[in-house]
Design a protein around this motif. Structure first.
Motif, mmCIF file in Angstrom:
data_model
loop_
_atom_site.group_PDB
_atom_site.id
_atom_site.type_symbol
_atom_site.label_atom_id
_atom_site.label_comp_id
_atom_site.label_asym_id
_atom_site.label_seq_id
_atom_site.Cartn_x
_atom_site.Cartn_y
_atom_site.Cartn_z
ATOM 1 N N ASN A 175 5.895 5.522 4.025
ATOM 2 C CA ASN A 175 6.025 5.017 2.926
ATOM 3 C C ASN A 175 7.717 4.582 2.745
ATOM 4 O O ASN A 175 8.103 3.745 2.206
ATOM 5 N N ALA A 176 8.422 5.511 3.356
ATOM 6 C CA ALA A 176 9.910 5.169 3.424
ATOM 7 C C ALA A 176 10.201 3.760 4.181
ATOM 8 O O ALA A 176 11.000 2.835 3.745
ATOM 9 N N LEU A 177 9.464 3.472 5.287
ATOM 10 C CA LEU A 177 9.450 2.235 6.103
ATOM 11 C C LEU A 177 9.123 1.076 5.118
ATOM 12 O O LEU A 177 9.824 -0.017 4.922
ATOM 13 N N VAL A 178 7.982 1.398 4.247
ATOM 14 C CA VAL A 178 7.539 0.096 3.541
ATOM 15 C C VAL A 178 8.662 -0.183 2.479
ATOM 16 O O VAL A 178 8.766 -1.322 2.287
ATOM 17 N N ALA A 179 9.283 0.832 1.896
ATOM 18 C CA ALA A 179 10.245 0.819 0.837
ATOM 19 C C ALA A 179 11.467 -0.134 1.375
ATOM 20 O O ALA A 179 12.168 -0.840 0.917
ATOM 21 N N PHE A 180 11.890 0.415 2.838
ATOM 22 C CA PHE A 180 12.970 -0.469 3.437
ATOM 23 C C PHE A 180 12.482 -1.859 3.585
ATOM 24 O O PHE A 180 13.424 -2.557 3.500
ATOM 25 N N GLY B 10 9.598 7.392 -3.237
ATOM 26 C CA GLY B 10 9.541 8.572 -3.843
ATOM 27 C C GLY B 10 8.951 9.707 -2.846
ATOM 28 O O GLY B 10 8.278 10.711 -2.880
ATOM 29 N N VAL B 11 9.774 9.712 -1.570
ATOM 30 C CA VAL B 11 9.687 10.705 -0.355
ATOM 31 C C VAL B 11 10.809 11.609 -0.289
ATOM 32 O O VAL B 11 11.883 11.113 -0.387
ATOM 33 N N VAL C 50 0.915 -1.294 -0.028
ATOM 34 C CA VAL C 50 -0.140 -0.045 0.142
ATOM 35 C C VAL C 50 0.786 1.367 -0.207
ATOM 36 O O VAL C 50 2.029 1.314 0.518
ATOM 37 N N ARG C 51 0.481 2.241 -0.795
ATOM 38 C CA ARG C 51 1.001 3.594 -0.499
ATOM 39 C C ARG C 51 0.305 4.413 0.172
ATOM 40 O O ARG C 51 -0.955 4.734 0.063
ATOM 41 N N ALA D 132 18.816 6.650 2.282
ATOM 42 C CA ALA D 132 18.532 7.230 1.088
ATOM 43 C C ALA D 132 17.777 6.524 -0.115
ATOM 44 O O ALA D 132 17.030 6.902 -0.930
ATOM 45 N N ALA D 133 18.385 5.326 -0.189
ATOM 46 C CA ALA D 133 17.664 4.368 -1.029
ATOM 47 C C ALA D 133 16.260 4.036 -0.883
ATOM 48 O O ALA D 133 15.720 3.982 -1.848
ATOM 49 N N ALA D 134 15.847 3.969 0.406
ATOM 50 C CA ALA D 134 14.568 3.595 0.710
ATOM 51 C C ALA D 134 13.772 4.821 0.424
ATOM 52 O O ALA D 134 12.472 4.535 -0.184
ATOM 53 N N CYS D 135 14.080 5.879 0.546
ATOM 54 C CA CYS D 135 13.467 7.185 0.522
ATOM 55 C C CYS D 135 13.145 7.337 -1.039
ATOM 56 O O CYS D 135 12.249 7.644 -1.509
#
Length: 435
Positions: free
Chosen positions: A427-432, A370-371, A6-7, A363-366
């Protein structure tokens, strides 16, 4: 089977407000997080039971701490962990073992200062009582008297003409709240709290009770670009971590098999007083969970060592936004601003665990999410706070990165942040986690 996470958007901040209001104590925090995990298909495990190595979402609760993890289908015993960490406690006033006392015809409740609150923020504020009652049979009952019940009254300016030139609050003498008038009777306060919980006072053997401000969270500003509320340090992170783990796991028990890490969410108690507790980050709980997870999937010591060596933790806790009235207190080249995205917290003296490698991970997760993101470092002339990050790194030998959301009035009874930053963090935590 894979799942598209989810975003999160502004609705995440609306949900955070509900979470803050419903979580006046660490015990309520973990109960509310557990309910969300259960709804997503996670199942509770007990520390005293044997664990199995089946795939899916699991969690455990110990006091005011909760740890949840998701095992993908086919995960090897040496599969590394991706951990998002936070803490459930906030500075406040906590009820003493003998709470009933009074002076000058006032009935008061004896409290002890917990953590490092901004004491003046608790003055002249309507307070409720919440926490946990321990019954004689060893069971527990959550209690939340969420209405104006207590108040710490400030001395009128007429009786202290110099108060606006500097106020000195004595913790023992000046921070004891009133809750009525008349004769003081031993046992009245606990009897009242028991009755509020539908219990008889004689059934109560112990309590962990604390005050909370009853004013609801609210949006501020012409365009509602700010959020004010209680306990954002650090329930903002607990809420984001819970949402991120649920989003990554999908249906919880659906057998997702495309994750290359085991995502873990760890929320500890007692961070505000040093984390030295069986439910704190200094304790063994996270290490026990990771070790038992490896062994339950048929692994041994070598597998555990390999898993930890490849693991990474994002320790999420609020940080300081630049203050418009005290800009000189901040580092002149690092001014985190509300709605500028989550902050990367750096201190070369290891008050934060972030290094250059951690910066690249964050930085890669953000970028993936896209945040936007920002950096925080303390002014060299100011002391730097700390959190569970350095403890996690040192205790478990895990690469750890300290992050968070920039806020004002940290440790106040009511704090403030940008209303877009909670969903940027989630959203950054999800990407991580979704690696």
């Amino acid at each position: 089977m894979s799942s598209a996470p989810v975003r999160f958007d502004r609705g995440h901040t609306d949900d955070l407000m509900s979470f803050l209001a419903a979580s006046p104590s660490p015990f309520h925090v973990v109960a509310n997080a557990a309910a969300r995990l259960e709804e997503a298909g996670f199942r509770k495990v007990e520390e005293t039971d044997a664990w199995d190595g089946t795939a899916g979402g699991k969690y455990l609760i110990r006091g005011g701490a909760i740890i949840a993890w998701y095992v993908p289908e086919g995960a090897a015993p040496h599969t590394p962990f991706r951990i998002i960490g936070a803490h459930t406690d906030s500075p406040n006033l906590r009820v003493k073992p003998q709470p009933d006392f009074g002076r000058e015809g006032w009935r008061q409740v004896a409290v002890e200062v917990y953590g490092g609150p901004l004491l003046n923020s608790w003055l002249d504020r309507d307070l409720g009582i919440a926490g946990r009652l321990t019954l004689r049979d060893g069971s527990h009952r959550l209690v939340n008297v969420d209405r104006p019940l207590l108040r710490v009254p400030q001395l009128a300016i007429h009786l202290d003409r110099g108060v606006n030139d500097g106020m000195k609050l004595e913790r023992q003498r000046h921070m004891q709240p009133v809750w009525g008038l008349g004769e003081v009777n031993e046992g009245d306060f606990v009897a009242f709290v028991a009755e509020e919980s539908g219990l008889d006072a004689e059934d109560v053997a112990g309590w962990d009770l604390m005050t909370h401000a009853v004013e609801a969270p609210a949006y501020l500003g012409r365009d509602r670009e700010l959020l004010a509320g209680p306990r954002m340090d650090n329930l903002l992170s607990v809420h984001a971590c819970t949402a991120a783990l649920v989003a990554v796991a999908g249906a919880g028990a659906a057998g997702r098999d495309d994750l290359t890490y085991i995502p873990v969410f760890a929320a500890f108690d007692h961070e505000e007083n040093g984390s030295e507790a069986d439910t704190g980050a200094q304790g063994p709980l996270l290490g026990i969970v990771m070790e038992r997870s490896v062994y339950a999937r048929g692994g041994g010591y070598e597998d555990k060592a390999r898993a930890l060596a490849g693991s990474v933790c994002l320790s999420s806790d609020v940080g300081h936004a630049v203050h418009p009235n005290y800009g000189e207190r901040h580092d002149p080249t690092h001014h985190p601003r509300p709605n500028g995205g989550p902050i990367l917290k750096v201190n070369v003296n290891q008050r934060y665990a972030t290094d250059g490698n951690g910066r690249a991970i964050f930085a890669a997760a953000c970028e993936k999410a896209g945040v936007p993101w920002q950096s925080f470092v303390s002014n060299n002339d100011m002391p730097c706070g700390t959190t569970i990050g350095p403890i996690t790194a040192a205790r478990h030998g895990i690469t750890t990165v300290d992050i968070g959301v920039a806020c004002l009035s940290m440790h106040s009874a009511r704090e403030m942040c940008g209303s877009e930053d909670p969903h940027h963090l989630a959203n950054a935590l999800v990407a991580f986690l979704d690696a």
